[in-house]
Design a protein around this motif. Structure first.
Motif, short mmCIF file in Angstrom:
data_model
loop_
_atom_site.label_atom_id
_atom_site.label_comp_id
_atom_site.label_asym_id
_atom_site.label_seq_id
_atom_site.Cartn_x
_atom_site.Cartn_y
_atom_site.Cartn_z
N GLY A 253 0.79 -1.21 0.00
CA GLY A 253 0.00 0.00 0.00
C GLY A 253 0.83 1.27 0.00
N TYR A 254 0.16 2.39 0.20
CA TYR A 254 0.80 3.69 0.07
C TYR A 254 1.94 3.91 1.06
CZ TYR A 254 -3.23 4.95 -2.83
OH TYR A 254 -4.17 4.99 -3.81
N CYS A 255 1.85 3.33 2.25
CA CYS A 255 2.88 3.58 3.27
C CYS A 255 4.22 2.93 2.92
CB CYS A 255 2.40 3.12 4.63
SG CYS A 255 1.12 4.17 5.35
N GLN A 256 4.23 2.04 1.95
CA GLN A 256 5.48 1.42 1.52
C GLN A 256 6.23 2.30 0.52
OE1 GLN A 256 5.04 -2.02 -1.01
NE2 GLN A 256 6.83 -3.05 -0.15
N THR A 257 5.54 3.23 -0.10
CA THR A 257 6.14 4.08 -1.13
C THR A 257 7.37 4.82 -0.61
OG1 THR A 257 3.96 4.41 -2.14
CG2 THR A 257 5.72 5.96 -2.75
N GLY A 258 8.48 4.65 -1.28
CA GLY A 258 9.71 5.34 -0.90
C GLY A 258 10.51 4.66 0.19
N SER A 259 10.12 3.46 0.61
CA SER A 259 10.82 2.79 1.71
C SER A 259 12.26 2.46 1.35
CB SER A 259 10.10 1.49 2.08
OG SER A 259 10.84 0.75 3.03
N ASN A 260 13.14 2.65 2.33
CA ASN A 260 14.55 2.28 2.18
C ASN A 260 14.92 1.13 3.12
OD1 ASN A 260 14.38 3.59 4.59
ND2 ASN A 260 16.04 5.05 4.21
N VAL A 261 13.90 0.44 3.65
CA VAL A 261 14.13 -0.68 4.57
C VAL A 261 14.34 -1.95 3.75
CG1 VAL A 261 13.15 -2.10 6.41
CG2 VAL A 261 12.77 0.38 6.40
N THR A 262 15.49 -2.55 3.91
CA THR A 262 15.83 -3.76 3.15
C THR A 262 15.35 -5.00 3.88
OG1 THR A 262 17.81 -2.67 2.27
CG2 THR A 262 17.73 -5.08 2.15
N TYR A 263 14.75 -5.91 3.13
CA TYR A 263 14.34 -7.19 3.70
C TYR A 263 15.55 -8.11 3.73
CZ TYR A 263 11.79 -11.55 4.43
OH TYR A 263 11.33 -12.74 4.94
#
Length: 347
Positions: A253-263
């Motif tokens: 969803g929208y809150c993931q947009t731009g994430s720099n957290v690596t799995y």
């Protein structure tokens, strides 16, 4: 204050394991979805499965009863998954005076001693928090685990949640509602801030590299433990990993947009548990100090295998309502502009 995920959303998740949500919330993100599925198990195993009560029991008072109530094999495997950010027992702390014997003149003796004293002060605040925290912890137990006792300690005045690191532009709603609240006691609010910042600063010592941000570490769930009513918070880090078609092919969803957290393997450490000191149910004494521990959900460990539902094992999410009755969500959000300004919002 805690709502259940809709049945249709659960079924969609179980069938596809892929979401494209119109919005996401701090406690209803992809990594926090519930399902009716139970944790995986091996029916033929001669050893019973670990339970959330086993985990909480091992982090409680060191009595003969609490030790014998947990299968020794399970107890050993659970303890191997505890990564303490503060020593479990106050008696294990070393004296800062010993620093002097390891340093020569001019080698930063005063600075090292100051750092040692600061860490000891932080440790003490976990073991024995300020009086308002102790009062809330005792109230939780004396009320029989009634979440209403927590609600009554909160100022009802609503506080609007402003933009959080560009969340409005991305149409991301991080909280359950567009407003939050705070505890009446400012010391309680300050203690919540202390917990978030201590976890961030000490996490790397156990392999948890975490940052206070809307993609990574910003929320926890305050609960009253099953059976005992013990006050606790289950924090979740690594909340919105970035989309990667190879290692994390899931839209959140929208809150993931731009994430720099690596799995990566650090996802194993995304569940962090704080437990308040446990008061006696019959006297004014305290039977156990506070605890701050990272719960290692590595795939070969018992937390992953027994306590995390199979359908969400890839996300390593331990659920707060398996530990007890959830009272509120606690959010620590950066509402500043160029200069960070972190504030508490209770939902």
């Amino acid at each position: 204050m805690v709502s259940k995920t809709s049945l249709s959303l659960r079924l969609t998740f179980l069938l596809s394991l892929s979401l494209s949500a119109s919005y996401s919330t701090c406690s209803h993100s992809f990594l926090s979805l519930r399902s009716s599925s139970s944790p995986s198990s091996s029916p033929s195993s001669p050893i019973p499965k670990a339970t959330p009560s086993d985990l909480l029991s091992l982090l409680g008072p060191a009595t003969a009863h609490s030790s014998s109530s947990v299968n020794p094999v399970i107890a050993g495997r659970l303890r191997s998954c505890f990564r303490f950010l503060v020593p479990f027992s106050p008696r294990t702390t070393s004296k800062c005076s010993s620093v002097n014997r390891k340093l020569i003149v001019g080698d930063g003796v005063q600075g090292r001693r100051a750092e040692c004293e600061r860490r000891r002060d932080e440790d003490r605040l976990i073991w024995w928090p300020p009086e308002p925290v102790l009062e809330l912890a005792r109230l939780a137990v004396d009320s029989g685990g009634d979440v209403g006792a927590i609600h009554r300690a909160i100022d009802p005045t609503p506080i609007a949640v402003p933009d959080v690191e560009g969340s409005k532009e991305d149409r991301c709603e991080l909280t359950r509602a567009p407003y939050g609240r705070r505890f009446i006691s400012e010391e309680l609010n300050a203690y919540l801030k202390f917990l978030f910042e201590l976890i961030e600063s000490r996490g790397s010592a156990v392999g948890l590299d975490v940052t206070l941000s809307r993609y990574d570490f910003f929320h926890g769930h305050l609960f009253l433990a099953n059976d005992t009513g013990r006050l606790g918070i289950l924090f979740h880090a690594k909340e919105y990993p970035s989309y990667d078609k190879e290692v994390f092919p899931y839209y959140m969803g929208y809150c993931q947009t731009g994430s720099n957290v690596t799995y990566d393997d650090s996802m194993n450490l995304r569940n962090i548990l704080w437990l308040a000191p446990l008061p006696s149910s019959s006297t004014n004494s305290w039977v156990s100090p506070g605890v701050l521990v990272v719960l290692d959900a590595r795939p070969d460990g018992i937390i992953y295998q027994d306590l995390i539902p199979e359908y969400v094992q890839f996300a390593r999410t331990l659920y707060e309502d398996d530990l007890g009755d959830v009272a509120v969500d606690v959010n620590y959000l950066n509402v500043g502009g160029l200069k960070p300004n972190y504030q508490i919002f209770i939902c």
